[in-house]
Write an enzyme that holds these catalytic residues in place. Structure first.
Site, PDB file in Angstrom:
ATOM      1  N   ASP A   1       1.178  -1.399  -0.091  1.00 49.15           N
ATOM      2  CA  ASP A   1      -0.024  -0.340   0.375  1.00 49.15           C
ATOM      3  C   ASP A   1       1.655   1.094   0.018  1.00 49.15           C
ATOM      4  OD1 ASP A   1      -2.512   1.602   0.390  1.00 49.15           O
ATOM      5  OD2 ASP A   1      -1.975   2.208   2.260  1.00 49.15           O
TER       6      ASP A   1
ATOM      7  N   THR B   1      -3.354   5.544  -3.997  1.00 55.56           N
ATOM      8  CA  THR B   1      -2.098   6.374  -3.289  1.00 55.56           C
ATOM      9  C   THR B   1      -0.670   5.992  -4.183  1.00 55.56           C
ATOM     10  OG1 THR B   1      -1.317   4.273  -1.608  1.00 55.56           O
ATOM     11  CG2 THR B   1      -2.999   5.962  -1.034  1.00 55.56           C
ATOM     12  N   THR B   2      -0.828   4.683  -4.392  1.00 53.69           N
ATOM     13  CA  THR B   2       0.767   4.589  -4.984  1.00 53.69           C
ATOM     14  C   THR B   2       0.660   5.519  -6.503  1.00 53.69           C
ATOM     15  OG1 THR B   2       0.915   2.232  -4.563  1.00 53.69           O
ATOM     16  CG2 THR B   2       2.200   2.510  -6.848  1.00 53.69           C
TER      17      THR B   2
ATOM     18  N   ASP C   1      -9.111   0.349   2.335  1.00 54.81           N
ATOM     19  CA  ASP C   1      -9.132   0.899   0.746  1.00 54.81           C
ATOM     20  C   ASP C   1      -9.633   0.544   0.192  1.00 54.81           C
ATOM     21  OD1 ASP C   1      -6.311   1.793   1.281  1.00 54.81           O
ATOM     22  OD2 ASP C   1      -5.582   0.268   0.526  1.00 54.81           O
TER      23      ASP C   1
END
Length: 550
Positions: free
Chosen positions: A69, A102-103, A400
């Protein structure tokens, strides 16, 4: 002009900053900041997509975290470079706002800086690049809104299918991707049990029990929490009730509490006995007041001692002390009761209820379950798994997915994942740049190339031929933008295909927020042309140490 034999006057040196302060400015400092951000991006680059790798991080206390994550990794990385910390902030913001991507947002910000690094070296003003970034972001976000597909919510079955597809797409790149069918239904059921107007994710509790398999995880329609510490007499209490009457307290039901200990001096035995009798009367008055309300489930944040435990057991009442604040608040919200800090004037109006209460053995632990809560819609997910680090990662993955499903309910619009929307935006920006006559044309073209980092990295992590896949995607999107707009990298088929038809869907808000955040982060890094850092003290205790001779 100085006279012959006279020493010329020297200009005095003006010292503004403290001695030892490090100052760096100009283009070299800007390039240094860009390089630091690229180094951070390289750390999480390989975690993107269904075939992304995990990172094992050990902190200063020896705690081990295994995760792919982006927000979790960025939070655990001890980034000290000031400009690079901007990427940490946007990863946290993306996680808090939409829960996923997020990545992608960190990679996109790093790629934007990488593409314009050459412009900075050639002397292009940072303000020109910043204006180009913001103009490209506006064009891209407007294009996403045009392409986003709204799903009819009047059909309950179709709306649920949309949520399941969004949740499954979010889980593809997670550790639970192999069990996404099992957890997709669980996540959607959990979100659908919430109040659909508020969609408060705090009303979804997640409890972790080591042992068993992932398929042993379950969704409790109500509140569940681990059995708290109990005294003798607890086993004699009933462990199940239908339509229980629940009271929640912040009252200590013990004969002696350490914080209330006091020294009392007496001269006669009768005086000592009077003190003991008064103490017993106080606690029995509290217990009698609780029983007078008709409650048969008593919960308290403070301890419930052995006397009170036996008292309730004799009257077929269940009690639990030392219940955590979060669990007690969820019980109150779910059952309609309110936490009482005193038993004075305690009435039946302060009680809550649910359809059924029971204590149940789950794995090696016992849990208290409150099902069918009428006041507030809530639920609890009980996770099982082999290792503690594994369960922690499953919890992060489910969080998530829960956030993505919430956003899908609120946004009413989805786009295709797998790099399809990024390739379409890249094509659109390239065409738009041709109509611009200023220097911003080069910047917008650089943004278009930077957007290709998502499908390119998906191919690299999956072991595909990156050049072949990217050229195919460029050709398809250029041939017929309307027909091939949703073509992206199909990881399962190892080909380029229409991912919208394969139900690889993501909320449009995820992509909009990622592009906006990445652009602002890149603009922030480019707007910094000087870094001033004070020298750290060699001896932390020097500031508080007295001067010699005093």
């Amino acid at each position: 002009m100085a006279r012959r034999g006279q020493v010329p006057m020297m200009q005095p040196q003006v010292i503004v900053l403290k001695e030892g302060t490090d100052t760096s400015q100009g283009v070299p400092q800007l390039l240094s900041n860009i390089s630091a951000c690229l180094a951070v991006c390289d750390t999480i680059r390989t975690t993107l997509g269904p075939r992304g790798m995990d990172k094992l991080i050990v902190d200063g206390q020896g705690r081990v975290t295994i995760s792919n994550d982006g927000a979790t990794i960025m939070k655990l990385l001890d980034v000290v470079q000031p400009a690079a910390r901007t990427l940490v902030d946007i990863a946290r913001a993306q996680d808090a706002e939409v829960g996923d991507g997020t990545t992608s947002v960190v990679l996109l910000a790093g790629e934007l800086l990488k593409e314009v690094k050459e412009f900075v070296e050639e002397g292009v003003s940072s303000q020109v690049i910043i204006r180009g970034f913001r103009r490209a972001a506006e064009l891209a976000i407007e294009r996403i809104r045009q392409l986003a597909v709204s799903v009819d919510r009047t059909d309950a079955a179709e709306a649920r299918a949309l949520l399941e597809k969004c949740a499954a797409t979010s889980m593809n790149s997670k550790l639970i991707g192999s069990q996404k069918e099992f957890f997709t239904k669980m996540v959607v059921d959990a979100v659908m049990r919430l109040d659909q107007d508020q969609l408060n994710e705090d009303m979804i509790g997640i409890k972790k029990i080591p042992g068993g398999a992932m398929q042993d995880s379950l969704l409790v329609d109500g509140v569940a929490f681990k059995k708290s510490f109990s005294y003798a007499g607890f086993e004699q209490q009933p462990k199940a009730f239908d339509a229980p009457r629940i009271v929640c307290l912040n009252v200590e039901l013990e004969l002696k509490a350490e914080k209330d200990n006091a020294e009392v001096r007496v001269d006669r035995v009768a005086d000592y006995q009077a003190i003991v009798d008064a103490e017993w009367k106080i606690i029995f008055d509290k217990l009698d007041a609780i029983m007078a309300t008709g409650a048969n489930v008593v919960l308290s944040r403070l301890p419930i001692g052995d006397l009170a435990t036996q008292y309730f057991a004799d009257r077929n009442v269940f009690c639990a002390g030392r219940v955590s604040k979060d669990d007690l608040d969820r019980v109150c919200e779910a059952t309609g009761c309110r936490i009482q800090s005193t038993t004075t004037d305690l009435t039946a109006a302060h009680l809550g209820t649910c359809e059924r209460f029971e204590e149940r053995q789950i794995g090696g632990q016992r849990f208290n379950l409150f099902r069918g809560c009428p006041e507030a819609k809530t639920c609890t997910i009980v996770l099982r798994g082999g290792a503690e680090q594994f369960i922690d990662e499953v919890e992060r993955s489910l969080h998530d997915s829960i956030m993505v499903v919430r956003r899908a309910i609120k946004s009413h619009a989805v786009v295709a994942g797998g790099g399809a929307i990024e390739m379409e935006l890249s094509r659109y920006l390239r065409e738009s740049a041709r109509r611009i006559e200023e220097k911003q044309q080069l910047v917008i073209t650089a943004v278009a190339k930077a957007l290709e980092v998502v499908p390119r990295q998906l191919c690299e992590n999956a072991g595909f031929d990156t050049t072949d896949f990217i050229t195919q995607l460029r050709a398809r999107h250029a041939q017929d933008p309307d027909r091939f707009r949703w073509y992206g990298v199909d990881i399962e088929e190892e080909a380029v295909s229409d991912l919208f038809e394969k139900f690889v869907w993501e909320p449009a808000l995820v992509k909009i927020n990622a592009i906006a955040s990445a652009t602002e982060a890149a603009c922030l890094v480019l707007s910094v042309d000087e870094t001033v850092s004070s020298q750290k003290s060699q001896d932390p205790m020097a500031a508080g140490r007295p001067m010699p001779g005093r």
